[in-house]
Scaffold this motif. Structure first.
Motif, PDB file in Angstrom:
ATOM      1  N   LEU A  27       0.834  -1.203   0.000  1.00 16.95           N
ATOM      2  CA  LEU A  27       0.000   0.000   0.000  1.00 16.95           C
ATOM      3  C   LEU A  27       0.867   1.252   0.000  1.00 16.95           C
ATOM      4  O   LEU A  27       0.579   2.216  -0.717  1.00 16.95           O
ATOM      5  CB  LEU A  27      -0.945   0.003   1.200  1.00 16.95           C
ATOM      6  CG  LEU A  27      -1.828   1.234   1.360  1.00 16.95           C
ATOM      7  CD1 LEU A  27      -2.783   1.369   0.180  1.00 16.95           C
ATOM      8  CD2 LEU A  27      -2.596   1.160   2.657  1.00 16.95           C
ATOM      9  N   ASN A  28       1.932   1.246   0.780  1.00 16.10           N
ATOM     10  CA  ASN A  28       2.828   2.397   0.813  1.00 16.10           C
ATOM     11  C   ASN A  28       3.412   2.658  -0.575  1.00 16.10           C
ATOM     12  O   ASN A  28       3.418   3.791  -1.052  1.00 16.10           O
ATOM     13  CB  ASN A  28       3.944   2.166   1.828  1.00 16.10           C
ATOM     14  CG  ASN A  28       4.850   3.367   1.954  1.00 16.10           C
ATOM     15  OD1 ASN A  28       4.418   4.459   2.297  1.00 16.10           O
ATOM     16  ND2 ASN A  28       6.123   3.170   1.659  1.00 16.10           N
ATOM     17  N   THR A  29       3.858   1.609  -1.237  1.00 20.41           N
ATOM     18  CA  THR A  29       4.421   1.753  -2.582  1.00 20.41           C
ATOM     19  C   THR A  29       3.357   2.201  -3.575  1.00 20.41           C
ATOM     20  O   THR A  29       3.599   3.082  -4.400  1.00 20.41           O
ATOM     21  CB  THR A  29       5.050   0.419  -3.034  1.00 20.41           C
ATOM     22  OG1 THR A  29       6.049   0.038  -2.080  1.00 20.41           O
ATOM     23  CG2 THR A  29       5.679   0.534  -4.400  1.00 20.41           C
ATOM     24  N   ALA A  30       2.175   1.620  -3.487  1.00 20.12           N
ATOM     25  CA  ALA A  30       1.099   1.948  -4.429  1.00 20.12           C
ATOM     26  C   ALA A  30       0.690   3.405  -4.337  1.00 20.12           C
ATOM     27  O   ALA A  30       0.442   4.052  -5.359  1.00 20.12           O
ATOM     28  CB  ALA A  30      -0.107   1.037  -4.184  1.00 20.12           C
ATOM     29  N   VAL A  31       0.647   3.957  -3.130  1.00 17.22           N
ATOM     30  CA  VAL A  31       0.239   5.358  -2.977  1.00 17.22           C
ATOM     31  C   VAL A  31       1.295   6.295  -3.566  1.00 17.22           C
ATOM     32  O   VAL A  31       0.959   7.336  -4.111  1.00 17.22           O
ATOM     33  CB  VAL A  31      -0.067   5.689  -1.501  1.00 17.22           C
ATOM     34  CG1 VAL A  31      -0.254   7.175  -1.282  1.00 17.22           C
ATOM     35  CG2 VAL A  31      -1.306   4.946  -1.054  1.00 17.22           C
ATOM     36  N   TRP A  32       2.566   5.909  -3.512  1.00 24.62           N
ATOM     37  CA  TRP A  32       3.605   6.725  -4.146  1.00 24.62           C
ATOM     38  C   TRP A  32       3.513   6.628  -5.664  1.00 24.62           C
ATOM     39  O   TRP A  32       3.723   7.620  -6.361  1.00 24.62           O
ATOM     40  CB  TRP A  32       4.994   6.305  -3.686  1.00 24.62           C
ATOM     41  CG  TRP A  32       5.346   6.886  -2.374  1.00 24.62           C
ATOM     42  CD1 TRP A  32       5.246   6.290  -1.148  1.00 24.62           C
ATOM     43  CD2 TRP A  32       5.830   8.208  -2.122  1.00 24.62           C
ATOM     44  NE1 TRP A  32       5.629   7.157  -0.168  1.00 24.62           N
ATOM     45  CE2 TRP A  32       6.006   8.336  -0.732  1.00 24.62           C
ATOM     46  CE3 TRP A  32       6.129   9.295  -2.942  1.00 24.62           C
ATOM     47  CZ2 TRP A  32       6.472   9.505  -0.145  1.00 24.62           C
ATOM     48  CZ3 TRP A  32       6.602  10.459  -2.355  1.00 24.62           C
ATOM     49  CH2 TRP A  32       6.768  10.559  -0.975  1.00 24.62           C
ATOM     50  N   SER A  66       2.740  14.907  -9.874  1.00 22.64           N
ATOM     51  CA  SER A  66       3.661  14.109 -10.666  1.00 22.64           C
ATOM     52  C   SER A  66       5.071  14.455 -10.231  1.00 22.64           C
ATOM     53  O   SER A  66       5.493  15.613 -10.282  1.00 22.64           O
ATOM     54  CB  SER A  66       3.450  14.351 -12.162  1.00 22.64           C
ATOM     55  OG  SER A  66       4.099  15.510 -12.595  1.00 22.64           O
ATOM     56  N   LEU A  67       5.741  13.468  -9.728  1.00 21.26           N
ATOM     57  CA  LEU A  67       7.129  13.609  -9.320  1.00 21.26           C
ATOM     58  C   LEU A  67       7.989  12.840 -10.309  1.00 21.26           C
ATOM     59  O   LEU A  67       7.540  11.836 -10.873  1.00 21.26           O
ATOM     60  CB  LEU A  67       7.335  13.031  -7.910  1.00 21.26           C
ATOM     61  CG  LEU A  67       6.580  13.701  -6.762  1.00 21.26           C
ATOM     62  CD1 LEU A  67       6.748  12.891  -5.493  1.00 21.26           C
ATOM     63  CD2 LEU A  67       7.077  15.119  -6.549  1.00 21.26           C
ATOM     64  N   PRO A  68       9.220  13.273 -10.529  1.00 18.48           N
ATOM     65  CA  PRO A  68      10.114  12.475 -11.375  1.00 18.48           C
ATOM     66  C   PRO A  68      10.288  11.081 -10.775  1.00 18.48           C
ATOM     67  O   PRO A  68      10.157  10.888  -9.567  1.00 18.48           O
ATOM     68  CB  PRO A  68      11.433  13.253 -11.345  1.00 18.48           C
ATOM     69  CG  PRO A  68      11.115  14.604 -10.815  1.00 18.48           C
ATOM     70  CD  PRO A  68       9.854  14.479 -10.022  1.00 18.48           C
ATOM     71  N   TRP A  69      10.598  10.106 -11.610  1.00 20.54           N
ATOM     72  CA  TRP A  69      10.703   8.715 -11.158  1.00 20.54           C
ATOM     73  C   TRP A  69      11.713   8.564 -10.023  1.00 20.54           C
ATOM     74  O   TRP A  69      11.498   7.820  -9.084  1.00 20.54           O
ATOM     75  CB  TRP A  69      11.039   7.781 -12.321  1.00 20.54           C
ATOM     76  CG  TRP A  69      12.426   7.980 -12.867  1.00 20.54           C
ATOM     77  CD1 TRP A  69      12.809   8.792 -13.882  1.00 20.54           C
ATOM     78  CD2 TRP A  69      13.618   7.357 -12.375  1.00 20.54           C
ATOM     79  NE1 TRP A  69      14.162   8.731 -14.073  1.00 20.54           N
ATOM     80  CE2 TRP A  69      14.691   7.844 -13.156  1.00 20.54           C
ATOM     81  CE3 TRP A  69      13.899   6.444 -11.356  1.00 20.54           C
ATOM     82  CZ2 TRP A  69      16.006   7.454 -12.950  1.00 20.54           C
ATOM     83  CZ3 TRP A  69      15.213   6.051 -11.159  1.00 20.54           C
ATOM     84  CH2 TRP A  69      16.253   6.553 -11.955  1.00 20.54           C
ATOM     85  N   TRP A  70      12.830   9.295 -10.100  1.00 21.68           N
ATOM     86  CA  TRP A  70      13.866   9.163  -9.070  1.00 21.68           C
ATOM     87  C   TRP A  70      13.395   9.739  -7.736  1.00 21.68           C
ATOM     88  O   TRP A  70      13.747   9.234  -6.677  1.00 21.68           O
ATOM     89  CB  TRP A  70      15.172   9.822  -9.531  1.00 21.68           C
ATOM     90  CG  TRP A  70      15.027  11.278  -9.892  1.00 21.68           C
ATOM     91  CD1 TRP A  70      14.735  11.798 -11.126  1.00 21.68           C
ATOM     92  CD2 TRP A  70      15.119  12.391  -9.007  1.00 21.68           C
ATOM     93  NE1 TRP A  70      14.654  13.164 -11.061  1.00 21.68           N
ATOM     94  CE2 TRP A  70      14.892  13.560  -9.779  1.00 21.68           C
ATOM     95  CE3 TRP A  70      15.386  12.521  -7.642  1.00 21.68           C
ATOM     96  CZ2 TRP A  70      14.916  14.833  -9.235  1.00 21.68           C
ATOM     97  CZ3 TRP A  70      15.409  13.797  -7.103  1.00 21.68           C
ATOM     98  CH2 TRP A  70      15.184  14.940  -7.895  1.00 21.68           C
ATOM     99  N   GLN A  71      12.563  10.786  -7.804  1.00 26.08           N
ATOM    100  CA  GLN A  71      12.040  11.369  -6.583  1.00 26.08           C
ATOM    101  C   GLN A  71      10.966  10.459  -5.973  1.00 26.08           C
ATOM    102  O   GLN A  71      10.894  10.300  -4.746  1.00 26.08           O
ATOM    103  CB  GLN A  71      11.470  12.759  -6.877  1.00 26.08           C
ATOM    104  CG  GLN A  71      11.450  13.668  -5.698  1.00 26.08           C
ATOM    105  CD  GLN A  71      11.109  15.094  -6.090  1.00 26.08           C
ATOM    106  OE1 GLN A  71      10.736  15.379  -7.225  1.00 26.08           O
ATOM    107  NE2 GLN A  71      11.224  15.998  -5.132  1.00 26.08           N
ATOM    108  N   THR A  72      10.173   9.841  -6.830  1.00 24.49           N
ATOM    109  CA  THR A  72       9.180   8.879  -6.359  1.00 24.49           C
ATOM    110  C   THR A  72       9.869   7.677  -5.714  1.00 24.49           C
ATOM    111  O   THR A  72       9.471   7.231  -4.632  1.00 24.49           O
ATOM    112  CB  THR A  72       8.283   8.412  -7.521  1.00 24.49           C
ATOM    113  OG1 THR A  72       7.601   9.547  -8.061  1.00 24.49           O
ATOM    114  CG2 THR A  72       7.268   7.385  -7.064  1.00 24.49           C
ATOM    115  N   LEU A  73      10.918   7.172  -6.366  1.00 20.50           N
ATOM    116  CA  LEU A  73      11.664   6.033  -5.808  1.00 20.50           C
ATOM    117  C   LEU A  73      12.275   6.392  -4.458  1.00 20.50           C
ATOM    118  O   LEU A  73      12.198   5.614  -3.500  1.00 20.50           O
ATOM    119  CB  LEU A  73      12.744   5.580  -6.791  1.00 20.50           C
ATOM    120  CG  LEU A  73      13.606   4.406  -6.348  1.00 20.50           C
ATOM    121  CD1 LEU A  73      12.749   3.163  -6.154  1.00 20.50           C
ATOM    122  CD2 LEU A  73      14.707   4.158  -7.352  1.00 20.50           C
TER     123      LEU A  73
END
Length: 189
Positions: A27-32, A66-73
């Motif tokens: 769930l934590n990953t999905a919300v990001w 929308s965050l860049p992929w690296w910021q989301t990771l």
């Protein structure tokens, strides 16, 4: 309640605890990855809910972020640190239920596992407190000057969790003493 029924309930609780661990991390990953889950359905957990859903969306005023992929990771990793401590404690709880399912009620191993649950909950609260400023800075680093945030939260649920962690640790110590007394009394017989 018969011991067989108690063993079945303990085994079910072990399975439910494993499901909780997995669903919490997913769930934590999905919300990001899909922030709309947080805004539309109110899903979120701990740091992710406080920062991504509440503060970041309130600051931008948008329903989607929308965050860049690296910021989301990085957000996934930083918000998962406290959850991994909690998952470790929940895994000790799961193994405690498994030992109860085997009928090991007064073992020092069971008392030790319960103590580890208490410590893990305390570590979860501390890591949640420490990771929040890092995560808020991480998430808002690309925001214009004046909109960047460094947040720190002290919440009532954190104090409750710390109190429960202390109670669990004290109860675990009492059970460890009871286990030692039980072992001594069995050796005399």
């Amino acid at each position: 309640m018969t011991s067989n029924h108690l063993a079945q309930i303990s085994q079910r609780m072990a399975t439910a605890t494993l499901a909780l661990i997995i669903s919490m991390l997913l769930l934590n990953t999905a919300v990001w990855l899909y922030p709309n889950l947080g805004t539309t359905y109110g899903l979120g957990f701990g740091l992710t809910e406080r920062l991504l859903v509440d503060r970041l969306l309130a600051a931008t005023g948008e329903q989607t972020v929308s965050l860049p992929w690296w910021q989301t990771l990085g957000g996934i990793l930083l918000s998962s640190v406290p959850l991994l401590a909690l998952a470790c404690g929940l895994n000790h709880l799961r193994r405690l239920f498994q030992s109860y399912a085997r009928g090991e009620y007064f073992s020092s191993d069971a008392a030790s596992r319960l103590g580890k649950v208490g410590w893990a909950v305390a570590i979860w609260v501390v890591l949640d407190f420490l990771c929040e400023p890092m995560l808020s800075a991480w998430v808002t680093m690309n925001a214009p000057v004046g909109e960047r945030l460094i947040t720190l939260s002290v919440t009532a649920p954190s104090f409750v969790a710390l109190f429960l962690a202390a109670c669990i640790s004290v109860i675990a110590r009492i059970l460890h003493e009871a286990s030692d007394l039980d072992s001594e009394s069995r050796s005399f017989v």
